[in-house]
Design a protein around this motif. Structure first.
Motif, PDB file in Angstrom:
ATOM      1  N   VAL A  82     -18.170-114.788  -3.901  1.00 47.77           N
ATOM      2  CA  VAL A  82     -16.776-114.703  -4.345  1.00 47.77           C
ATOM      3  C   VAL A  82     -15.830-114.850  -3.154  1.00 47.77           C
ATOM      4  O   VAL A  82     -14.731-115.395  -3.274  1.00 47.77           O
ATOM      5  CB  VAL A  82     -16.495-113.369  -5.070  1.00 47.77           C
ATOM      6  CG1 VAL A  82     -15.210-113.486  -5.892  1.00 47.77           C
ATOM      7  CG2 VAL A  82     -17.645-112.993  -5.976  1.00 47.77           C
ATOM      8  N   ASP A  83     -16.276-114.370  -1.995  1.00 44.27           N
ATOM      9  CA  ASP A  83     -15.440-114.472  -0.803  1.00 44.27           C
ATOM     10  C   ASP A  83     -15.359-115.893  -0.251  1.00 44.27           C
ATOM     11  O   ASP A  83     -14.590-116.163   0.672  1.00 44.27           O
ATOM     12  CB  ASP A  83     -15.929-113.513   0.283  1.00 44.27           C
ATOM     13  CG  ASP A  83     -17.386-113.740   0.673  1.00 44.27           C
ATOM     14  OD1 ASP A  83     -18.140-114.328  -0.130  1.00 44.27           O
ATOM     15  OD2 ASP A  83     -17.780-113.319   1.772  1.00 44.27           O
ATOM     16  N   LYS A  84     -16.147-116.807  -0.827  1.00 42.33           N
ATOM     17  CA  LYS A  84     -16.114-118.216  -0.405  1.00 42.33           C
ATOM     18  C   LYS A  84     -15.166-119.047  -1.262  1.00 42.33           C
ATOM     19  O   LYS A  84     -14.996-120.251  -1.011  1.00 42.33           O
ATOM     20  CB  LYS A  84     -17.520-118.810  -0.444  1.00 42.33           C
ATOM     21  CG  LYS A  84     -18.486-118.188   0.566  1.00 42.33           C
ATOM     22  CD  LYS A  84     -19.851-118.829   0.474  1.00 42.33           C
ATOM     23  CE  LYS A  84     -20.780-118.361   1.590  1.00 42.33           C
ATOM     24  NZ  LYS A  84     -21.009-116.910   1.567  1.00 42.33           N
ATOM     25  N   ILE A  85     -14.567-118.443  -2.278  1.00 37.72           N
ATOM     26  CA  ILE A  85     -13.641-119.185  -3.134  1.00 37.72           C
ATOM     27  C   ILE A  85     -12.321-119.348  -2.386  1.00 37.72           C
ATOM     28  O   ILE A  85     -11.689-118.361  -2.000  1.00 37.72           O
ATOM     29  CB  ILE A  85     -13.418-118.446  -4.464  1.00 37.72           C
ATOM     30  CG1 ILE A  85     -14.747-118.338  -5.229  1.00 37.72           C
ATOM     31  CG2 ILE A  85     -12.374-119.156  -5.314  1.00 37.72           C
ATOM     32  CD1 ILE A  85     -14.678-117.518  -6.494  1.00 37.72           C
ATOM     33  N   PRO A  86     -11.871-120.589  -2.173  1.00 37.67           N
ATOM     34  CA  PRO A  86     -10.719-120.821  -1.296  1.00 37.67           C
ATOM     35  C   PRO A  86      -9.360-120.736  -1.974  1.00 37.67           C
ATOM     36  O   PRO A  86      -8.334-120.903  -1.322  1.00 37.67           O
ATOM     37  CB  PRO A  86     -10.974-122.246  -0.797  1.00 37.67           C
ATOM     38  CG  PRO A  86     -11.673-122.918  -1.940  1.00 37.67           C
ATOM     39  CD  PRO A  86     -12.521-121.855  -2.586  1.00 37.67           C
ATOM     40  N   VAL A  87      -9.332-120.502  -3.276  1.00 37.63           N
ATOM     41  CA  VAL A  87      -8.059-120.475  -4.018  1.00 37.63           C
ATOM     42  C   VAL A  87      -7.983-119.198  -4.847  1.00 37.63           C
ATOM     43  O   VAL A  87      -8.978-118.490  -5.022  1.00 37.63           O
ATOM     44  CB  VAL A  87      -7.915-121.713  -4.931  1.00 37.63           C
ATOM     45  CG1 VAL A  87      -7.852-122.994  -4.107  1.00 37.63           C
ATOM     46  CG2 VAL A  87      -9.073-121.775  -5.939  1.00 37.63           C
ATOM     47  N   ALA A  88      -6.786-118.930  -5.363  1.00 40.65           N
ATOM     48  CA  ALA A  88      -6.571-117.697  -6.130  1.00 40.65           C
ATOM     49  C   ALA A  88      -6.822-117.863  -7.624  1.00 40.65           C
ATOM     50  O   ALA A  88      -6.930-116.859  -8.336  1.00 40.65           O
ATOM     51  CB  ALA A  88      -5.162-117.183  -5.906  1.00 40.65           C
ATOM     52  N   ARG A  89      -6.902-119.101  -8.111  1.00 34.40           N
ATOM     53  CA  ARG A  89      -7.156-119.305  -9.545  1.00 34.40           C
ATOM     54  C   ARG A  89      -8.232-120.369  -9.738  1.00 34.40           C
ATOM     55  O   ARG A  89      -8.143-121.456  -9.170  1.00 34.40           O
ATOM     56  CB  ARG A  89      -5.890-119.684 -10.301  1.00 34.40           C
ATOM     57  CG  ARG A  89      -6.123-119.819 -11.810  1.00 34.40           C
ATOM     58  CD  ARG A  89      -4.838-119.986 -12.600  1.00 34.40           C
ATOM     59  NE  ARG A  89      -4.038-118.777 -12.644  1.00 34.40           N
ATOM     60  CZ  ARG A  89      -4.233-117.784 -13.524  1.00 34.40           C
ATOM     61  NH1 ARG A  89      -5.206-117.855 -14.427  1.00 34.40           N
ATOM     62  NH2 ARG A  89      -3.446-116.724 -13.511  1.00 34.40           N
ATOM     63  N   ILE A  90      -9.220-120.021 -10.556  1.00 31.09           N
ATOM     64  CA  ILE A  90     -10.316-120.933 -10.861  1.00 31.09           C
ATOM     65  C   ILE A  90     -10.601-120.860 -12.362  1.00 31.09           C
ATOM     66  O   ILE A  90     -10.033-120.043 -13.085  1.00 31.09           O
ATOM     67  CB  ILE A  90     -11.602-120.558 -10.093  1.00 31.09           C
ATOM     68  CG1 ILE A  90     -12.094-119.157 -10.519  1.00 31.09           C
ATOM     69  CG2 ILE A  90     -11.375-120.632  -8.589  1.00 31.09           C
ATOM     70  CD1 ILE A  90     -13.457-118.790  -9.992  1.00 31.09           C
ATOM     71  N   LYS A  91     -11.497-121.717 -12.806  1.00 34.14           N
ATOM     72  CA  LYS A  91     -12.097-121.561 -14.128  1.00 34.14           C
ATOM     73  C   LYS A  91     -13.451-120.881 -13.932  1.00 34.14           C
ATOM     74  O   LYS A  91     -14.158-121.122 -12.942  1.00 34.14           O
ATOM     75  CB  LYS A  91     -12.285-122.906 -14.811  1.00 34.14           C
ATOM     76  CG  LYS A  91     -10.983-123.621 -15.150  1.00 34.14           C
ATOM     77  CD  LYS A  91     -10.179-122.882 -16.188  1.00 34.14           C
ATOM     78  CE  LYS A  91      -8.980-123.713 -16.652  1.00 34.14           C
ATOM     79  NZ  LYS A  91      -8.159-122.983 -17.644  1.00 34.14           N
ATOM     80  N   LEU A  92     -13.807-120.021 -14.863  1.00 35.41           N
ATOM     81  CA  LEU A  92     -15.023-119.225 -14.751  1.00 35.41           C
ATOM     82  C   LEU A  92     -15.910-119.436 -15.971  1.00 35.41           C
ATOM     83  O   LEU A  92     -15.434-119.396 -17.106  1.00 35.41           O
ATOM     84  CB  LEU A  92     -14.661-117.744 -14.637  1.00 35.41           C
ATOM     85  CG  LEU A  92     -15.809-116.756 -14.450  1.00 35.41           C
ATOM     86  CD1 LEU A  92     -16.414-116.894 -13.060  1.00 35.41           C
ATOM     87  CD2 LEU A  92     -15.321-115.322 -14.682  1.00 35.41           C
ATOM     88  N   ILE A  93     -17.198-119.663 -15.718  1.00 35.16           N
ATOM     89  CA  ILE A  93     -18.189-119.768 -16.791  1.00 35.16           C
ATOM     90  C   ILE A  93     -19.245-118.693 -16.553  1.00 35.16           C
ATOM     91  O   ILE A  93     -19.823-118.602 -15.475  1.00 35.16           O
ATOM     92  CB  ILE A  93     -18.862-121.155 -16.822  1.00 35.16           C
ATOM     93  CG1 ILE A  93     -17.824-122.252 -17.074  1.00 35.16           C
ATOM     94  CG2 ILE A  93     -19.946-121.196 -17.892  1.00 35.16           C
ATOM     95  CD1 ILE A  93     -18.403-123.653 -16.993  1.00 35.16           C
ATOM     96  N   VAL A  94     -19.476-117.872 -17.562  1.00 28.39           N
ATOM     97  CA  VAL A  94     -20.484-116.811 -17.489  1.00 28.39           C
ATOM     98  C   VAL A  94     -21.450-117.013 -18.645  1.00 28.39           C
ATOM     99  O   VAL A  94     -21.040-117.002 -19.806  1.00 28.39           O
ATOM    100  CB  VAL A  94     -19.842-115.414 -17.585  1.00 28.39           C
ATOM    101  CG1 VAL A  94     -20.897-114.334 -17.388  1.00 28.39           C
ATOM    102  CG2 VAL A  94     -18.714-115.259 -16.571  1.00 28.39           C
ATOM    103  N   MET A  95     -22.750-117.163 -18.346  1.00 29.21           N
ATOM    104  CA  MET A  95     -23.709-117.489 -19.387  1.00 29.21           C
ATOM    105  C   MET A  95     -24.904-116.531 -19.374  1.00 29.21           C
ATOM    106  O   MET A  95     -25.930-116.798 -18.751  1.00 29.21           O
ATOM    107  CB  MET A  95     -24.186-118.945 -19.219  1.00 29.21           C
ATOM    108  CG  MET A  95     -23.090-119.976 -19.408  1.00 29.21           C
ATOM    109  SD  MET A  95     -22.292-119.895 -21.038  1.00 29.21           S
ATOM    110  CE  MET A  95     -23.615-120.460 -22.092  1.00 29.21           C
ATOM    111  N   PRO A  96     -24.780-115.388 -20.080  1.00 29.52           N
ATOM    112  CA  PRO A  96     -25.949-114.521 -20.281  1.00 29.52           C
ATOM    113  C   PRO A  96     -26.813-115.060 -21.411  1.00 29.52           C
ATOM    114  O   PRO A  96     -26.310-115.745 -22.307  1.00 29.52           O
ATOM    115  CB  PRO A  96     -25.317-113.189 -20.673  1.00 29.52           C
ATOM    116  CG  PRO A  96     -24.053-113.582 -21.371  1.00 29.52           C
ATOM    117  CD  PRO A  96     -23.569-114.853 -20.698  1.00 29.52           C
TER     118      PRO A  96
END
Length: 232
Positions: free
Chosen positions: A197-211
């Motif tokens: 998470v600390d490697k994300i360079p911007v403040a807004r992204i799209k997120l996909i979570v697949m359990p």
């Protein structure tokens, strides 16, 4: 689920940890140790021109990076297979809040970082907190930072679909009362412990979570993808 927008996909970042024997995890005996066992398929292979291989896994549902519902404390609440896709494909605000062992993430931390980024967390979005902690290097989660109660309450009040972090243990055991009953009863989903998470360079992204859609369980390990936009 119908997506009524085009996603700007510049970079994909894997935010989920690998699953392997010997990895840092919730301590036994309450949580069984992850075990991967090779299956003996020699009888099945008799009379065939090839040999096949497979494995069996013993593990608790909270291993590596997992998504958790309120059923962890309240069995009558939704189970992991009942979480709708609209809550697993979301816009996410990512805040970099470096913290060391035992240090807390607070409401002033969240609000100052949002102001700095010029962002707002809208209802139904995810809030991801990056402290720089790596649970894979800390068996027993002894050096993890924590959330303060007010920070978790802030996420609930802003109706986040998901609250996620790289922290290994969110609750400081010395802080009372625990925020978990309030948090999980709200229906906000817990996503942790994340990696990169600390490697994300911007403040807004799209997120996909697949359990996996395992019936009757309160949580499950998940593949989590952060999509960094190209047009920033």
């Amino acid at each position: 689920m119908v997506l009524n927008e085009m996603w700007d996909m510049g970079e994909l970042i894997d935010l989920s940890a690998d699953i392997y024997e010997g990895m840092a995890q919730m301590p036994p005996p309450a949580f069984p140790t992850l075990e991967v066992r090779e299956l003996d398929l020699s009888e099945r292979a008799k009379g065939r021109e090839y040999m096949s291989y497979s494995q069996a896994i013993t593990m608790p549902v909270q291993v590596a990076t997992y998504l958790e519902t309120g059923a962890h404390l309240y069995p009558e609440m939704e189970k992991i297979n009942e979480v709708g896709l609209e809550r697993l494909f979301v816009s996410a605000v990512v805040l970099q809040i470096p913290r060391g062992a035992g240090e807390k993430v607070t409401v002033p931390d969240i609000e100052s970082k949002l102001k700095e980024a010029g962002e707002t967390v809208n209802p139904g979005e995810a809030l991801l907190i990056a402290t720089g902690y790596n649970f894979l290097e800390d068996p027993g989660f002894k050096k993890t930072p924590h959330f303060r109660y007010d920070a978790v309450a802030w996420a609930v009040e802003h109706r986040c679909a998901i609250l996620g972090s790289d922290m290994g243990s969110w609750q400081d055991p010395d802080e009372k009362p625990s925020f978990f009953p309030m948090f999980l009863k709200s229906g906000t989903l817990l996503l942790a412990p994340m990696v990169n998470v600390d490697k994300i360079p911007v403040a807004r992204i799209k997120l996909i979570v697949m359990p996996l859609k395992v019936h009757g369980v309160c949580a499950f390990s998940s593949r989590v993808i952060g999509i960094v936009p190209a047009n920033e």
